[in-house]
Design an enzyme around this catalytic site. Sequence first.
Site, PDB file in Angstrom:
ATOM      1  N   GLU A 112       0.282  -1.086  -0.502  1.00 48.69           N
ATOM      2  CA  GLU A 112      -0.091  -0.018  -0.087  1.00 48.69           C
ATOM      3  C   GLU A 112       0.831   1.045   0.081  1.00 48.69           C
ATOM      4  O   GLU A 112       0.388   2.436  -0.147  1.00 48.69           O
ATOM      5  CB  GLU A 112      -1.159  -0.245   1.131  1.00 48.69           C
ATOM      6  CG  GLU A 112      -2.409  -1.278   1.676  1.00 48.69           C
ATOM      7  CD  GLU A 112      -2.597  -1.076   2.434  1.00 48.69           C
ATOM      8  OE1 GLU A 112      -2.237  -0.399   3.693  1.00 48.69           O
ATOM      9  OE2 GLU A 112      -4.312  -1.369   2.140  1.00 48.69           O
ATOM     10  N   LYS A 219       5.754  -1.344   2.006  1.00 48.19           N
ATOM     11  CA  LYS A 219       4.793  -1.664   3.138  1.00 48.19           C
ATOM     12  C   LYS A 219       5.422  -3.239   3.834  1.00 48.19           C
ATOM     13  O   LYS A 219       5.254  -3.576   4.776  1.00 48.19           O
ATOM     14  CB  LYS A 219       3.897  -0.576   3.232  1.00 48.19           C
ATOM     15  CG  LYS A 219       3.063  -1.280   4.264  1.00 48.19           C
ATOM     16  CD  LYS A 219       1.659  -1.128   4.510  1.00 48.19           C
ATOM     17  CE  LYS A 219       0.365  -0.994   5.869  1.00 48.19           C
ATOM     18  NZ  LYS A 219      -0.641  -0.945   5.521  1.00 48.19           N
TER      19      LYS A 219
END
Length: 602
Positions: A112, A219
Amino acid sequence: MGGGGCPRPWTRPGGPGTTAPCSPWQSGSDGREETQVLHLNPKSGRWLPDDSRLQRHVGLAVAYDVWRHFLATGSMPVWCAEMLLEIARFFASLAVEIDGRYEIRGVMGPDEYHETYPGADFPGLDNNAYTNVMTAWLMRRAREAAALCPDVTPRPGELDHWDDVSRRLRVDFHDGVISQFTGYAELEELDWDRYGGVRRLDRALEADGDDVNRYKASKQADTLMLCYLLTGDELTGLLEHLGYEADDGLIPRTIAYYLRRTSHGSTLSAVVHAWALARLDRERSWEFFIEALQSDLKDVQGGTTAEGIHLGAMGGTLDLLQRCYLGVEPRRDGLWLDPLLPDRLGEASMPICYRGRRLFIDADDHEARVNGVACRTFKPGEAIMSGTGDLGRRIIHHRERRGLTREQVAEHAGMSAGYLKYLEEHADTPDGGTLYRLADALGTTVDELLGGGHDRPPGRGPAAAHPSLETLDEAESLRLIAPGGIGRVAFSGSHGPTVLPVNYKLHDGNIIFRTAAGGPMDKDLRTGPEGVDIVIAFQIDHFDEATREGWSVLVQGPAHHMPPEDTADLARSGVTPWAGGDRPLYIRITPQRVTGRRIHGI
């Protein structure tokens, strides 16, 4: 989607240019897209655009689970096939042909941190490797599902189009690894010395006036999610099917590349990296596994546990044990096992249900076992004896009768003590070889273990070669009957000599059993005169058909109906009639003469 009971989340239109519904990234109870469009950065205090709704790959996860349901159950019901075909239609509609390859543009992958290209006026990325490779996988599975379920009919030309997409989807490469998306190679390298240990790089960089979209920083696992869902052979096979070369070092290089560039800003990241490293770096794999287990206990993300338990990570740790460390892999042709346990784990085991059968899988670093038998495959249709009845109780009975521990029986039967414990505590159907080894270790027969002789009298087999008969003294006879069980009451009834079985207990030196009011033993065992009891016989025996041995004890003495005021004390004996029903009367036999005999097979 037409008829088949498909879930409500499949009601959201796929968007411009799509021909099938898709699943929302975050949904409400009625299937609407509920993904936020803004999110707060607590470090800067600013509200920022949130484009995570572009994570179309959630539909691929649903398709993957549907296919695994088929592999585990062997069943492809209509609703499963409909789901796969509808998801395939959606992703095929996203694939646009450009310069000889199909591309999927304007999406986000599992990572993300990357929602858009640096400086772009609109969100979304092109040709996310995870999305495209799994779409190629889906196209092939949808074709198989259509063949497995004739009740679901693809539209004209669909199967050929799906086959074409599965062969020509674009996947990018750079520096000898799989690129996370088109253009990833042009991103800048992050100063990891400055941001080392920062899990939420997106928030830290934005607070510093920067943008994580500019950097080769993830991430959580994105491209490496392919290693979580697919075996190495499956992944390289898909890439080769797409027309790309995939040498033996591609996957290890790709894992090492992204591991150095991931901040693990999600609890799921530890699960995926533990999996990806299981066969490359067992010590690092174990460290990630422990982190995943402790993700909520230690709130490793620094505050997110207060918002809720991370169920995905918790489920992922179980999946990691089962499919990765134990190496349990259901395929079309059977169940395959390829265990590789971390050194600190030692031995792992668990029961599973496969194609309607309960199997016990256990393994160490040397071998895998199915129902206690060393093997690496289990094929559907392999003979497994059924009708075990209360197998576990019979195993315990024979083990305790011989005074053996689980470990002793397991060693003699050539199985793990863990599997023997499982058989004792669960209803299961082990294979024939396991049953014969167990019967031999317990000194009994397979027929006896399965309860196959419960409808026939015992002792049908021939006598041992040189049997002998031993007379037992009173002390040994009482020792044998002390545990209680089933005995036979013999008396002269109103219709002649009568013998009836009862459950009994030895209580304060007396035999205690219960009977119904108004029954034969209530009427025929009363003399009428107060204080006068009828002398009866009580016989107990035990036989071992495997060794042709056994013993019999005969007790003779007066039978006395106990008064109601003694019931509370007698209830402590714990005698419980198997026949059930209302049996409030307690009868006591006081032994006056006790004799016994034992048959020795040798």
